[in-house]
Design a protein around this motif. Structure first.
Motif, PDB file in Angstrom:
ATOM      1  N   VAL A 195       0.828  -1.215   0.000  1.00 42.08           N
ATOM      2  CA  VAL A 195       0.000   0.000   0.000  1.00 42.08           C
ATOM      3  C   VAL A 195       0.860   1.261   0.000  1.00 42.08           C
ATOM      4  O   VAL A 195       0.627   2.196  -0.775  1.00 42.08           O
ATOM      5  CB  VAL A 195      -0.963   0.002   1.204  1.00 42.08           C
ATOM      6  N   VAL A 196       1.883   1.287   0.858  1.00 43.74           N
ATOM      7  CA  VAL A 196       2.743   2.469   0.951  1.00 43.74           C
ATOM      8  C   VAL A 196       3.480   2.708  -0.364  1.00 43.74           C
ATOM      9  O   VAL A 196       3.593   3.845  -0.833  1.00 43.74           O
ATOM     10  CB  VAL A 196       3.746   2.329   2.123  1.00 43.74           C
ATOM     11  N   TYR A 197       3.969   1.636  -0.990  1.00 44.20           N
ATOM     12  CA  TYR A 197       4.681   1.805  -2.252  1.00 44.20           C
ATOM     13  C   TYR A 197       3.755   2.333  -3.344  1.00 44.20           C
ATOM     14  O   TYR A 197       4.110   3.258  -4.088  1.00 44.20           O
ATOM     15  CB  TYR A 197       5.307   0.486  -2.706  1.00 44.20           C
ATOM     16  N   CYS A 198       2.573   1.746  -3.457  1.00 46.46           N
ATOM     17  CA  CYS A 198       1.637   2.182  -4.506  1.00 46.46           C
ATOM     18  C   CYS A 198       1.216   3.637  -4.308  1.00 46.46           C
ATOM     19  O   CYS A 198       1.161   4.410  -5.273  1.00 46.46           O
ATOM     20  CB  CYS A 198       0.411   1.271  -4.520  1.00 46.46           C
ATOM     21  N   LEU A 199       0.941   4.022  -3.066  1.00 45.79           N
ATOM     22  CA  LEU A 199       0.566   5.408  -2.791  1.00 45.79           C
ATOM     23  C   LEU A 199       1.705   6.357  -3.131  1.00 45.79           C
ATOM     24  O   LEU A 199       1.501   7.407  -3.749  1.00 45.79           O
ATOM     25  CB  LEU A 199       0.166   5.563  -1.320  1.00 45.79           C
ATOM     26  N   GLY A 200       2.915   5.975  -2.727  1.00 47.63           N
ATOM     27  CA  GLY A 200       4.074   6.815  -3.019  1.00 47.63           C
ATOM     28  C   GLY A 200       4.317   6.955  -4.511  1.00 47.63           C
ATOM     29  O   GLY A 200       4.596   8.046  -5.012  1.00 47.63           O
ATOM     30  N   ALA A 201       4.172   5.850  -5.247  1.00 44.32           N
ATOM     31  CA  ALA A 201       4.392   5.879  -6.700  1.00 44.32           C
ATOM     32  C   ALA A 201       3.338   6.721  -7.406  1.00 44.32           C
ATOM     33  O   ALA A 201       3.611   7.334  -8.441  1.00 44.32           O
ATOM     34  CB  ALA A 201       4.384   4.453  -7.245  1.00 44.32           C
ATOM     35  N   LEU A 202       2.124   6.764  -6.855  1.00 44.16           N
ATOM     36  CA  LEU A 202       1.051   7.550  -7.466  1.00 44.16           C
ATOM     37  C   LEU A 202       1.150   9.039  -7.122  1.00 44.16           C
ATOM     38  O   LEU A 202       0.810   9.902  -7.942  1.00 44.16           O
ATOM     39  CB  LEU A 202      -0.315   7.011  -7.010  1.00 44.16           C
ATOM     40  N   LEU A 203       1.608   9.342  -5.908  1.00 47.23           N
ATOM     41  CA  LEU A 203       1.571  10.723  -5.426  1.00 47.23           C
ATOM     42  C   LEU A 203       2.844  11.514  -5.712  1.00 47.23           C
ATOM     43  O   LEU A 203       2.790  12.735  -5.906  1.00 47.23           O
ATOM     44  CB  LEU A 203       1.290  10.738  -3.915  1.00 47.23           C
ATOM     45  N   ILE A 204       4.000  10.820  -5.715  1.00 53.65           N
ATOM     46  CA  ILE A 204       5.272  11.529  -5.859  1.00 53.65           C
ATOM     47  C   ILE A 204       5.683  11.556  -7.324  1.00 53.65           C
ATOM     48  O   ILE A 204       6.025  10.526  -7.908  1.00 53.65           O
ATOM     49  CB  ILE A 204       6.380  10.875  -5.003  1.00 53.65           C
TER      50      ILE A 204
END
Length: 439
Positions: free
Chosen positions: A408-417
């Motif tokens: 979850v953290v990786y996917c959110l980071g990849a989408l937001l950053i």
């Protein structure tokens, strides 16, 4: 003629395995079977049964290994797609530098630790059998050196010799373990095992976490072997057929024998049923087949850490084996339980990040995969978050939740950053968009 193909010592380390050197899935399955039938697996089975009855233990073992094999298949397919070992295949998820140092260091430490623990257990059991049955006071330090050296020297030659060793040893191990179980059954062990109730029920989380920890490191490193698979189907078949029956079987047999004999020491278990020679052969073969893989995986991880050439893999494997043997001499086995708890927290989260990068954000497409220079901090932060949950979490099974959190953290980071410096997925999307415009 190609030297890499004809040499007895494996030469392919960090580069892609050519199509003509790929192997059949049963060959890889035999390697997995030999890896999971080991002394620590039998010990883990007995530790699980110390906190619950036999039926509950069996359920925990099945759940734990199914979880591990699921993420093992996902990571293994990535390596078979790319033909690359585990630490190189995840070099986008963590960045080349992040993968070469951070992840490779974790894997190297874990696998060397496993090598040390298994060598210690094998050496001490060998000494117990020599003393109790043959009345020979064999020095423990000499036993550690002999068995440690024998195991890591075998692994120096690489996957060809490991494959041969497992094809010979795995059937023999199955026969000897089943022989031990039958001997227990003939002496009324069923009643003892069925009636067993632990002093205190330690909970489902305890049992599943131990089962996962027992093969967590091996599953993370699965790409070191599955890079030789010819297809995704072969990767799944080799993993499922090679790991589930043998792995769960080893845990169950360890639990059954320890409850029947009232001891967690394999040498004591077999000796108590009048089978000391069988016990000695089991502990030697089981440790040998697994420890060759531990040293082999460590050697690849060390090569990736320092960006060494392919021909240095054998020397780094030798170095890993020597370090593991020295740790064994220093009494590493005394810290085995603590070691398992650390592995259960740190290692599965590595898989969470890799799965999120390749299968979710990368769409599971090898043609979109590209190594990322530097450190992918999104992957590092996601791994740390997952590891923290795996170590200190209390909800459901912390190990499993650690993987979920890392994803979850990786996917959110990849989408937001949206930064080309730290987000390889963003770079991939830019290239796809540019390619679409050009077409």
């Amino acid at each position: 003629m190609d030297e890499k193909k004809t040499s007895l010592v494996e030469k392919i380390t960090l580069t892609s395995v050519p199509a003509d050197q790929r192997k059949s899935w049963p060959s890889i399955a035999f390697i997995w079977a030999g890896s999971v039938i080991c002394i620590p697996a039998l010990l883990v089975g007995s530790l699980i049964s110390a906190g619950m009855n036999f039926k509950q233990s069996a359920l925990c073992m099945v759940i734990g290994y199914v979880l591990v094999v699921f993420y093992m298949c996902l990571m293994g397919i990535q390596s078979s797609d790319l033909g690359l070992p585990a630490t190189v295949a995840i070099s986008r998820a963590y960045g080349k530098r992040g993968s070469s140092f951070l992840v490779s260091l974790v894997i190297a430490v874990c696998m060397i630790g496993w090598f040390a623990a298994q060598t210690s257990l094998c050496a001490s059991s060998f000494c117990n059998i020599m003393s109790g049955y043959f009345h020979v006071n064999f020095p423990l330090w000499l036993s550690v050196i002999i068995w440690g050296c024998l195991m890591f020297i075998t692994s120096v030659y690489g996957v060809k010799l490991i494959e041969f060793l497992n094809k010979v040893s795995v059937p023999a191990l199955f026969v000897m373990l089943i022989w031990g179980v039958i001997s227990c059954l003939m002496k009324g062990a069923v009643a003892t095992v069925s009636a067993y109730e632990p002093p205190a029920f330690l909970g489902w989380t305890y049992g599943i976490t131990l089962a996962v920890a027992g093969f967590a490191s091996g599953a993370i490193c699965c790409g070191d072997y599955t890079r030789y698979c010819k297809s995704r189907k072969d990767t799944i078949l080799s993993s499922v057929v090679g790991v589930l029956p043998a792995g769960i079987g080893a845990l169950l047999i360890g639990a059954f024998l320890s409850l029947a004999a009232g001891s967690y020491d394999l040498s004591v278990v077999f000796s108590s049923f009048g089978l000391p020679i069988v016990g000695m052969l089991v502990l030697i073969l089981a440790t040998w087949t697994t420890n060759t893989g531990n040293a082999y995986n460590s050697g690849i991880a060390i090569c990736n850490m320092f960006s060494l050439k392919d021909n240095m893999r054998s020397w780094m494997t030798l170095l890993a084996g020597v370090i593991g043997t020295l740790l064994s001499l220093l009494g590493f086995a005394d810290a085995f339980n603590n070691f398992l708890n650390i592995i259960a927290a740190l290692v599965p989260a590595v898989a969470g990040v890799a799965i999120a990068d390749y299968w979710i954000m990368g769409r599971g497409r090898p043609d979109l995969w590209e190594p990322f220079d530097g450190v992918n901090w999104i992957g590092v932060v996601a791994w740390l978050a997952g590891a923290a949950v795996g170590k200190w979490g209390t909800f459901f099974v912390p190990t499993l939740m650690g993987i979920v959190v890392a994803i979850v953290v990786y996917c959110l980071g990849a989408l937001l950053i949206k930064s080309e410096k730290i987000n390889p997925i963003y770079v991939m999307k830019l290239k796809l968009a540019q390619s679409s415009r050009e077409e």
